[in-house]
Design a protein around this motif. Structure first.
Motif, PDB file in Angstrom:
ATOM      1  N   GLY A  66       0.792  -1.221   0.000  1.00  0.00           N
ATOM      2  CA  GLY A  66       0.000   0.000   0.000  1.00  0.00           C
ATOM      3  C   GLY A  66       0.823   1.268   0.000  1.00  0.00           C
ATOM      4  O   GLY A  66       0.291   2.361  -0.243  1.00  0.00           O
ATOM      5  N   ARG A  67       2.123   1.160   0.250  1.00  0.00           N
ATOM      6  CA  ARG A  67       2.999   2.329   0.269  1.00  0.00           C
ATOM      7  C   ARG A  67       4.043   2.287  -0.841  1.00  0.00           C
ATOM      8  O   ARG A  67       4.431   3.336  -1.367  1.00  0.00           O
ATOM      9  N   PHE A  68       4.514   1.095  -1.183  1.00  0.00           N
ATOM     10  CA  PHE A  68       5.549   0.924  -2.198  1.00  0.00           C
ATOM     11  C   PHE A  68       4.938   0.318  -3.459  1.00  0.00           C
ATOM     12  O   PHE A  68       4.005  -0.484  -3.387  1.00  0.00           O
ATOM     13  N   THR A  69       5.528   0.686  -4.595  1.00  0.00           N
ATOM     14  CA  THR A  69       5.096   0.130  -5.878  1.00  0.00           C
ATOM     15  C   THR A  69       6.314  -0.233  -6.711  1.00  0.00           C
ATOM     16  O   THR A  69       7.174   0.616  -6.955  1.00  0.00           O
ATOM     17  N   ILE A  70       6.377  -1.485  -7.142  1.00  0.00           N
ATOM     18  CA  ILE A  70       7.461  -1.943  -8.015  1.00  0.00           C
ATOM     19  C   ILE A  70       6.963  -1.929  -9.453  1.00  0.00           C
ATOM     20  O   ILE A  70       5.799  -2.247  -9.724  1.00  0.00           O
ATOM     21  N   SER A  71       7.846  -1.546 -10.363  1.00  0.00           N
ATOM     22  CA  SER A  71       7.504  -1.561 -11.783  1.00  0.00           C
ATOM     23  C   SER A  71       8.770  -1.824 -12.590  1.00  0.00           C
ATOM     24  O   SER A  71       9.879  -1.737 -12.062  1.00  0.00           O
ATOM     25  N   ARG A  72       8.594  -2.142 -13.862  1.00  0.00           N
ATOM     26  CA  ARG A  72       9.751  -2.389 -14.716  1.00  0.00           C
ATOM     27  C   ARG A  72       9.456  -1.920 -16.126  1.00  0.00           C
ATOM     28  O   ARG A  72       8.291  -1.880 -16.562  1.00  0.00           O
ATOM     29  N   ASP A  73      10.521  -1.594 -16.839  1.00  0.00           N
ATOM     30  CA  ASP A  73      10.452  -1.212 -18.246  1.00  0.00           C
ATOM     31  C   ASP A  73      11.489  -2.056 -18.969  1.00  0.00           C
ATOM     32  O   ASP A  73      12.676  -1.727 -18.963  1.00  0.00           O
ATOM     33  N   ASN A  74      11.044  -3.142 -19.576  1.00  0.00           N
ATOM     34  CA  ASN A  74      11.987  -4.065 -20.216  1.00  0.00           C
ATOM     35  C   ASN A  74      12.686  -3.424 -21.421  1.00  0.00           C
ATOM     36  O   ASN A  74      13.829  -3.767 -21.719  1.00  0.00           O
ATOM     37  N   ALA A  75      12.030  -2.521 -22.084  1.00  0.00           N
ATOM     38  CA  ALA A  75      12.646  -1.860 -23.240  1.00  0.00           C
ATOM     39  C   ALA A  75      13.860  -1.037 -22.820  1.00  0.00           C
ATOM     40  O   ALA A  75      14.814  -0.887 -23.592  1.00  0.00           O
ATOM     41  N   LYS A  76      13.818  -0.519 -21.605  1.00  0.00           N
ATOM     42  CA  LYS A  76      14.929   0.282 -21.085  1.00  0.00           C
ATOM     43  C   LYS A  76      15.794  -0.507 -20.106  1.00  0.00           C
ATOM     44  O   LYS A  76      16.755   0.047 -19.563  1.00  0.00           O
ATOM     45  N   SER A  77      15.428  -1.747 -19.849  1.00  0.00           N
ATOM     46  CA  SER A  77      16.146  -2.582 -18.869  1.00  0.00           C
ATOM     47  C   SER A  77      16.221  -1.890 -17.511  1.00  0.00           C
ATOM     48  O   SER A  77      17.299  -1.808 -16.900  1.00  0.00           O
ATOM     49  N   MET A  78      15.079  -1.387 -17.071  1.00  0.00           N
ATOM     50  CA  MET A  78      15.011  -0.649 -15.811  1.00  0.00           C
ATOM     51  C   MET A  78      13.945  -1.246 -14.906  1.00  0.00           C
ATOM     52  O   MET A  78      12.905  -1.744 -15.366  1.00  0.00           O
TER      53      MET A  78
END
Length: 122
Positions: A66-78
């Motif tokens: 509820g406080r943290f959010t994980i995400s990724r962008d495979n196109a940028k390898s981030m």
């Protein structure tokens, strides 16, 4: 082989926000599950969050849900960890990690970054 480099840590007041970034290199990054762990002084390294290869599913430790959010962008390898409503108990070195198992166990991850310090003042 995957190399991971974290950035974005720093000093913030309680209630504030930070966004951690993890830059990955290596051809297999998009095929790996990515997670964030953290380690406070004199404590074991603990699971924070993880995200599937496509980014379609995530999981969080109860302490950050509820406080943290994980995400990724495979196109940028981030990979990112958005941290809101920070508390002093969130103070730790935060590590980006990757592997091939959907898990909250440290031993299931293969590659680790050097970590970035997050300090939350009260």
């Amino acid at each position: 082989q995957v190399q991971l480099v974290e950035s974005g840590g720093g000093l913030v007041q309680a209630g504030g926000s930070l966004r951690l970034s993890c830059a990955a290199s290596g051809r297999t990054f998009s095929s790996q599950i990515v997670g964030w762990f953290r380690q406070a002084p004199e404590r074991e390294r603990e699971f924070v969050a993880t995200i599937t290869r496509s980014g379609g599913s995530t999981a969080y430790a109860d302490s950050v849900k509820g406080r943290f959010t994980i995400s990724r962008d495979n196109a940028k390898s981030m990979v990112y960890l958005q941290m809101n409503s920070l508390k002093p108990e969130d103070t730790a070195v935060y590590y980006c990690t990757s592997g091939f198992s959907w898990s909250s166990r440290r031993s299931d991850y293969n590659y680790w970054g050097q970590g970035t310090q997050v300090t939350v003042s009260s």
